[in-house]
Motif scaffolding. Structure first.
Motif: not given
Length: 919
Positions: A212-216, A312-323
């Motif tokens: 995935d691009p963010c995972v990369k 890291k999804v937030d700090s690296v990819c600049d995205a907000v995960c759900g719960t």
């Protein structure tokens, strides 16, 4: 003579109540003793559609006005319906949206509300209830904004003015990370590609470094989160594994250049790992895989994608995960609301909102102020810059300008200037045509630094720094619009029902059928698409081609016994077909009931059906409802493999798998299937309440498929009194939806509307049932929510004089006062009254406080007009005292004060008086 209470009403409009209209104060019903009539009002009878008898003369399309219709006359009592007319195609429509039917005494000639131009009903012989019979619009003409001016004054554009092809360069949905969301947006609940073994927003096994691009990106910064192939090579450019000794390795050969080998070879004493001949990738080079790159050898050990990896999804990819498990993955690009900041960014976070003619709004969503002098660059559209963090700054048609003011957290500025070679000029140079824009690029080398340039500003993220200029009109910002749009799709479900012998032996077949029958026949089910299949059944006769009767073949399960049809909401028609199929499906009959519980082929076939339907009709939704009383006993019994079927359909097509767990089933097994299918967990039912549980489960599933609620931000980020909801059908013009006080107020209204889940502290906007059903049954329709921005603080004061209307031989007696308000946070509404014999005399009369509406410390937001109980309704007679309680004129003062970021609104008020015989 009968006493005669009167009622007056005030309705809200705008921030801190702009008092838009004063009701015509038509007389209402009363008792012989002058007691309060509120409990006898029939509020439900006024909402059943338009009535005839209202003038339909020429008008301006979109205008609205009050209307009144005489329903009946009994002696001196006139029953009036009071509502609203809307102009369409130049003609006034029917009188609808009535608030209630009011029973009133017809007024004699010469009597009317002195505060409006309608001073007599004598000119209304055909319709004494019509507020327009004397050419009066019955508007009080009073408006007050209480200093309620917008607190955000920068000008910006609308994304609708940008060509769609250019928008698609900056908004990619479903989004995987911040690079997919430009135009002052962020990636909310990012999606994860199917190549990953689980969502990147939940813990689990290590994820493949390039799934995935963010995972990369995360793998580059935190290699321990990820798995890698042993050669760590793309295109075979690494000649052997980094974890084994061998010949030298070329810099950049691994991870598509992302790039442990380069790090090692650039480290002190390790240059030989990439130089010379022979065994140069020595044990020291292998050891550096851990010490330098942070990876462990072997490169694909067992391990987990930990909570730190998720963060890291937030700090690296600049995205907000759900719960949740699995977490929601809508992949929505959501707009930053003016005033909103990123709680995880302690510094500066810059973005560019949608520009408009002459304006480029530069915004800051960090917790720290951004300095003045931040550089902005722009290119011709399609130059290929958007959306990288490191654009090419050698383009011959690249131009720059600079911000001139600091940008506080949560705000934007359009104050820009550029250097023309000899002087600073306001604006941004060469801003013509379609332009790609980036704020805060890295420092451009080899170019003079202008005076006042702040240099490159370290940001929390550079992934959302782009926008596109395309001209367009300018306007003040709104506090949420396109981020609050729901696209509606008609919901369809394949019900896959277990009919094995255990369903009969345990006694749950009959109540399960009763629950399904009740649901299929209920009025609330109308408009839902249903198909029905059983497992296991043999082929032939009423059972079609069978569903896993003696084998594990899923294909027959994809061909339901009852093909897709539309529920009519009654026991006839298609509902009857379904009910007949339930009777034929009784396990006591023939058809394969002796076979085991074969969930895998049944679920596989159901998901194949949903996939095929979705491929041919992408404007609708297709999901699966699995019902079973046990774990699988045959075919593929693996929990992981059954859940994988649901996960694959949900990940690839968004098809959800709902599971209803009948008594005897294992919740753990079924919860895994439901979670993988995007519905969190199975719905449990009990043997003692089987029929009701089944019907409730189906209602929850099918009604939940409609996007009929909208999350709203913290109340300090928008104005709850300035909310606009618009419904746009798939064919036809958009219409506005009316705000209702609460769920109960939705009932009986012709056009329904919307309401807050909590007026004092709203977290959701919810559509009323009729509006939800209308939208849900119209595939391709949508509902847009626009939230107005907060207004400046201050108090709004409004006074309303009112003259009693008593026939000759009677005298007024002021009785009760009631109100309905919303006072979020620490905002308040204060009410005072005074009385005099003449309107002029009011000016010297003494104000007397009668009530304060507030939410804290004691909730007094609603004081109902009902038989006296406790402190409500307020006693006007006692408050005014003698002799004011019997004077002809009453004046009400309303003071609305914002507090704690909340803005109060007065939804309505009521004052009553009687006209007993004069002494």
């Amino acid at each position: 003579m009968r006493s005669r209470p009167e009622r007056m009403s005030l309705v809200k409009a705008g921030f801190v109540l702009g008092f838009a209209s004063l009701a015509a104060a038509l007389p209402v019903g009363c008792s012989d003793d002058g007691s309060l009539p509120g409990a006898t009002f029939d509020g439900g009878s006024g909402g059943g559609g338009g009535f005839g008898g209202v003038a339909t003369g020429p008008c301006d399309t979109g205008d609205s006005r009050k209307c009144g219709i005489e329903l009946a006359k009994h002696g001196d009592i006139v029953s009036c319906y009071v509502g609203t007319q809307t102009c369409s195609a130049g003609t006034w429509g029917e009188c609808g949206e009535g608030s209630e039917v009011m029973k009133s005494i017809s007024a004699p000639p010469g009597v009317g509300p002195a505060s409006s131009p309608m001073n007599s009903l004598s000119g209304c012989p055909n319709n004494p209830c019509d507020p327009y019979c004397q050419n009066s619009n019955n508007d009080a003409g009073a408006n007050a904004d209480g200093g309620g001016q917008p607190i955000y004054t920068w000008q910006g554009g609308n994304i609708g003015s940008v060509p769609p092809g250019l928008v698609n360069k900056g908004i990619v949905q479903p989004c995987s990370g911040g690079l997919d969301c430009q135009f002052n947006m962020y990636c909310w609940h990012p999606s994860t590609t199917a190549a990953c073994s689980h969502s990147k927003c939940e813990t689990g096994g290590k994820l493949g470094w390039d799934c995935d691009p963010c995972v990369k990106e995360i793998c580059k910064t935190s290699p321990s989160c990820c798995t890698y192939p042993e050669t760590v090579a793309t295109g075979g450019s690494c000649s052997h594994s980094l974890c084994s000794t061998g010949t030298k390795l070329a810099k950049g050969c691994d991870l598509a250049g992302e790039d442990c080998v380069t790090q090692i070879c650039n480290s002190a004493g390790l240059a030989g790992c990439c130089q010379g001949n022979g065994i140069k990738w020595t044990a020291a080079c292998v050891a550096a895989v851990s010490s330098v790159c942070g990876m462990s050898c072997p490169l694909s050990p067992a391990g987990t994608w930990t909570a730190a990896c998720v963060n890291k999804v937030d700090s690296v990819c600049d995205a907000v995960c759900g719960t949740g498990s699995p977490p929601p993955e809508e992949g929505k690009c959501k707009e930053w609301i003016p005033g909103e900041t990123d709680p995880n960014c302690a510094g500066v976070d810059l973005a560019v909102d949608v520009p408009c003619s002459g304006n480029i709004p530069v915004c800051n969503h960090g917790q720290a102020a951004a300095p003045a002098g931040i550089r902005l660059i722009h290119y011709p559209a399609n130059s290929g810059g958007i959306p990288t963090c490191t654009p090419d700054q050698t383009h011959p048609q690249m131009y720059e300008c600079f911000t001139t003011q600091p940008i506080p957290p949560g705000q934007c500025t359009t104050a820009l200037q550029y250097w023309d070679g000899s002087a600073w000029v306001a604006g941004c140079d060469k801003l013509v045509g379609n332009r790609e824009i980036m704020i805060n690029p890295q420092v451009q080398t080899g170019k003079p630094t202008p005076v006042g340039y702040a240099g490159y500003v370290n940001e929390c993220s550079c992934k959302d720094n782009w926008s596109i200029y395309s001209g367009g009109s300018c306007g003040l910002p709104t506090c949420g619009s396109d981020s609050q749009t729901a696209q509606f799709k008609k919901p369809n479900f394949l019900v896959m029902m277990d009919r094995t012998q255990s369903m009969l032996n345990s006694g749950i077949w009959a109540p399960a059928v009763a629950g399904l029958t009740g649901y299929f026949s209920a009025a609330g089910s109308a408009g839902v698409g249903i198909a029905l299949e059983f497992f296991a059944v043999t082929n032939g006769g009423v059972f079609g081609d069978g569903c896993a009767p003696g084998n594990c073949n899923a294909v027959p399960c994809s061909n339901p016994m009852v093909p897709l049809g539309l529920l009519p909401g009654n026991a006839g028609g298609f509902a009857a077909t379904l009910i007949t199929a339930l009777a034929n499906g009784n396990p006591a009959g023939a058809g394969g009931s002796g076979y085991g519980t074969r969930i895998y082929p049944a679920l596989d076939g159901a998901l194949q059906w949903a996939t095929a339907k979705l491929n041919t009709t992408p404007t609708e939704r297709f999901d699966v409802i699995l019902m079973t009383d046990g774990d699988p006993t045959d075919c593929n019994t693996s929990q992981a493999n059954n859940a994988a079927l649901a996960a694959a359909a949900y990940s690839a097509k968004g098809i959800k798998t709902y599971v209803i767990a009948l008594p005897g089933s294992s919740l753990g097994f079924l919860n895994a299937i439901a979670a993988a299918g995007g519905t969190t967990s199975a719905i449990n039912t009990t043997a003692g309440n089987m029929s009701n549980d089944m019907q409730a489960a189906l209602n929850a599933i099918t009604q939940g498929a409609l996007s009929c609620q909208f999350a709203v931000p913290a109340i300090n980020l928008y104005d709850p009194n300035d909310v606009t909801m618009t419904y746009t059908p798939s064919v036809g013009a958009s219409v506005g939806l009316t705000k209702r006080a609460n769920l109960a107020a939705c009932n009986g209204n012709v056009n329904d509307g919307w309401y807050f889940d909590n007026n004092a502290a709203p977290t959701m906007i919810k559509l009323c049932a009729k509006s939800c059903t209308t939208a849900g049954n119209d595939s391709g329709s949508k509902v847009d929510v626009i939230l107005g921005c907060p207004k400046s603080a201050g108090s709004a004061v409004q006074t309303i004089p009112y003259q009693s209307q008593c026939p000759a031989g009677t005298k007024p007696q002021w009785n009760f006062f009631a109100y309905d308000s919303t006072t979020p946070n620490t905002s308040t509404i204060d009410f005072r009254v005074r009385a005099a014999d003449t309107q002029a005399g009011l000016a010297s009369a003494t104000w007397k406080p009668i009530a304060t509406a507030q939410s804290t410390p004691t909730d007094t937001q609603v004081c109902a007009l009902s038989p006296p109980a406790g402190s409500c309704p307020k006693d006007l007679f006692a408050t005014l005292g003698n002799p004011d309680q019997k004077r002809a004129w009453l004046e009400l003062e309303v003071t609305l004060t914002a507090g704690g970021g909340g803005s109060p609104v007065l939804n309505s008020f009521n004052a009553t008086y009687s006209c007993p015989p004069s002494e």
